[in-house]
Scaffold this active site. Sequence first.
Site, PDB file in Angstrom:
ATOM      1  N   HIS A   1       0.816  -1.206   0.000  1.00 18.13           N
ATOM      2  CA  HIS A   1       0.000   0.000   0.000  1.00 18.13           C
ATOM      3  C   HIS A   1       0.849   1.255   0.000  1.00 18.13           C
ATOM      4  O   HIS A   1       0.888   2.002   0.966  1.00 18.13           O
ATOM      5  CB  HIS A   1      -0.946  -0.018   1.217  1.00 18.13           C
ATOM      6  CG  HIS A   1      -2.046  -1.000   1.060  1.00 18.13           C
ATOM      7  ND1 HIS A   1      -2.609  -1.689   2.100  1.00 18.13           N
ATOM      8  CD2 HIS A   1      -2.690  -1.430  -0.051  1.00 18.13           C
ATOM      9  CE1 HIS A   1      -3.541  -2.490   1.639  1.00 18.13           C
ATOM     10  NE2 HIS A   1      -3.613  -2.353   0.341  1.00 18.13           N
TER      11      HIS A   1
ATOM     12  N   CYS B   1       3.680 -12.973   3.960  1.00 17.16           N
ATOM     13  CA  CYS B   1       4.611 -12.839   5.080  1.00 17.16           C
ATOM     14  C   CYS B   1       4.540 -14.085   5.967  1.00 17.16           C
ATOM     15  O   CYS B   1       3.452 -14.570   6.265  1.00 17.16           O
ATOM     16  CB  CYS B   1       4.230 -11.588   5.886  1.00 17.16           C
ATOM     17  SG  CYS B   1       5.207 -11.425   7.376  1.00 17.16           S
TER      18      CYS B   1
ATOM     19  N   HIS C   1     -10.620  -6.163   4.888  1.00 17.89           N
ATOM     20  CA  HIS C   1      -9.178  -6.174   4.614  1.00 17.89           C
ATOM     21  C   HIS C   1      -8.749  -7.528   4.036  1.00 17.89           C
ATOM     22  O   HIS C   1      -9.183  -8.580   4.514  1.00 17.89           O
ATOM     23  CB  HIS C   1      -8.409  -5.881   5.906  1.00 17.89           C
ATOM     24  CG  HIS C   1      -6.973  -5.557   5.673  1.00 17.89           C
ATOM     25  ND1 HIS C   1      -6.033  -6.528   5.453  1.00 17.89           N
ATOM     26  CD2 HIS C   1      -6.322  -4.381   5.606  1.00 17.89           C
ATOM     27  CE1 HIS C   1      -4.856  -5.957   5.277  1.00 17.89           C
ATOM     28  NE2 HIS C   1      -5.013  -4.647   5.354  1.00 17.89           N
TER      29      HIS C   1
ATOM     30  N   GLU D   1      -6.028  -9.249   4.218  1.00 17.22           N
ATOM     31  CA  GLU D   1      -5.412 -10.220   5.138  1.00 17.22           C
ATOM     32  C   GLU D   1      -6.482 -10.936   5.967  1.00 17.22           C
ATOM     33  O   GLU D   1      -6.433 -12.144   6.163  1.00 17.22           O
ATOM     34  CB  GLU D   1      -4.418  -9.518   6.079  1.00 17.22           C
ATOM     35  CG  GLU D   1      -3.744 -10.510   7.019  1.00 17.22           C
ATOM     36  CD  GLU D   1      -3.191  -9.880   8.273  1.00 17.22           C
ATOM     37  OE1 GLU D   1      -2.496  -8.853   8.180  1.00 17.22           O
ATOM     38  OE2 GLU D   1      -3.445 -10.436   9.358  1.00 17.22           O
TER      39      GLU D   1
ATOM     40  N   THR E   1      -2.884  -9.245  11.932  1.00 20.40           N
ATOM     41  CA  THR E   1      -1.508  -8.987  12.396  1.00 20.40           C
ATOM     42  C   THR E   1      -1.254  -7.509  12.705  1.00 20.40           C
ATOM     43  O   THR E   1      -0.337  -7.183  13.444  1.00 20.40           O
ATOM     44  CB  THR E   1      -0.462  -9.436  11.355  1.00 20.40           C
ATOM     45  OG1 THR E   1      -0.758  -8.774  10.117  1.00 20.40           O
ATOM     46  CG2 THR E   1      -0.463 -10.925  11.141  1.00 20.40           C
TER      47      THR E   1
ATOM     48  N   SER F   1      -3.127   2.023   3.636  1.00 20.98           N
ATOM     49  CA  SER F   1      -2.376   1.144   4.533  1.00 20.98           C
ATOM     50  C   SER F   1      -3.011   1.074   5.920  1.00 20.98           C
ATOM     51  O   SER F   1      -3.099   2.060   6.640  1.00 20.98           O
ATOM     52  CB  SER F   1      -0.929   1.654   4.633  1.00 20.98           C
ATOM     53  OG  SER F   1      -0.316   1.155   5.781  1.00 20.98           O
TER      54      SER F   1
ATOM     55  N   ASN G   1      -1.963  -0.518   8.650  1.00 23.02           N
ATOM     56  CA  ASN G   1      -1.062  -0.315   9.802  1.00 23.02           C
ATOM     57  C   ASN G   1      -0.731   1.164   9.970  1.00 23.02           C
ATOM     58  O   ASN G   1      -0.592   1.656  11.082  1.00 23.02           O
ATOM     59  CB  ASN G   1       0.171  -1.219   9.698  1.00 23.02           C
ATOM     60  CG  ASN G   1       1.201  -0.733   8.709  1.00 23.02           C
ATOM     61  OD1 ASN G   1       2.037   0.086   9.060  1.00 23.02           O
ATOM     62  ND2 ASN G   1       1.140  -1.188   7.472  1.00 23.02           N
TER      63      ASN G   1
END
Length: 280
Positions: free
Chosen positions: A40, A93, A121, A123, A162, A219, A221
Amino acid sequence: MEIILGKTAGFCTGITLALDKTNKELDKSDKVECLGDLLHNDQVLEKLKNKGLVVINDIKEAKQKVIIRAHGVKKDVYDYAKENGIELVDCTCPKVLRVHNLAEELSKKGYYVVLFGERKHAEVLGTFSFCKQGEIIENLDELKQRIDYLNKQEKVAVITQTTYNLQKFSEIEKYLKENLTTENEVYNSICNATENRQKETEEIAKQVDYMIIIGGKKSSNTNKLYEISKKYCKKAIKIETVQELYNEDLKNINKIGVMAGASTPKESIDEVIKYLKERD
Ligand code: SF4
C-alpha cells in the site's frame, strides 16, 4: 526544532521479503502479474509497474505466474492455481502464514473462531477463509453485541489481524476474561513488528507537539499509527509524500515526531526529515 524519528519507521521484514522476491522476478522477466497491489504505497508500486509489474484483481485473470502479496490470499486462490496450472510466487509474510495455520488448526479442533480485524481487509479475508466456522468482529462494541451468541458455542478461539491495534486488543482481552464463559483460547496474533511500531509511536507522540505519520492512504497499519498519534499528541498529520507538509503551519512547534508505516520506503522518510531540517 527537535525531530524524533522512530527507530521502527519504514519497511517491515514481510514487505522487504516480498519486494526482494518481486524484484528478482522482474529481473528475470519483463512482465510479472501480481494479485492485488503488492503493497500500500503508490510511489513504490508505480516504480514496480514501470519495471513490468501488472496488477490483476482476480486469480482467474492470471496468464501463468502470479505473485501473492505479503497480506496473503484466500484458500480458494491456492486451490484455483493448483487446478489450473498457475505458478504462484508466494510472498505471503511468514507471520501471516502462521496466523493462517493457527486459524486452520483451531478450526479443525472444533473451535468457533473469532477473528478481530477489518472485515474487508485482504489479510482478514485470507485468514478467515481457513476457518470452517466463526466470524469476524471489528471492535469491542461489536463484541459486546455478540457475547451471548459466543457463550452458546461449545468452545471459542480468538485470533487477530496482524496489524490490529494493540491497546484496543488489550481492552478486548480484559472484556473477554470477564464475560466469555464458554471454553476458550485467546491468541494475540498481532505481529511483533506492528506491536513495536505502535508502542514506539505512542512513546514519541506523548513527548512531542506535532506528530507526522508517513504511509499509504490504504495502509491499515499506517492508519492505526495515526489513530495512536491523535490520541497522545495534540496535533497529528498523516501524509503520503513530503509535498503534503508544504502548507502546514509549523510555527511554535518545538518538538516533532516522525513515524512511518510498514510499506513506507526509506526515501520518503528521508525526504520528510530533510524538509523539516531545511524549514527549521
Ligand atoms: S506488518 Fe507484520 S505481518 Fe504484516 S507484512 Fe509486516 S512483518 Fe508481516
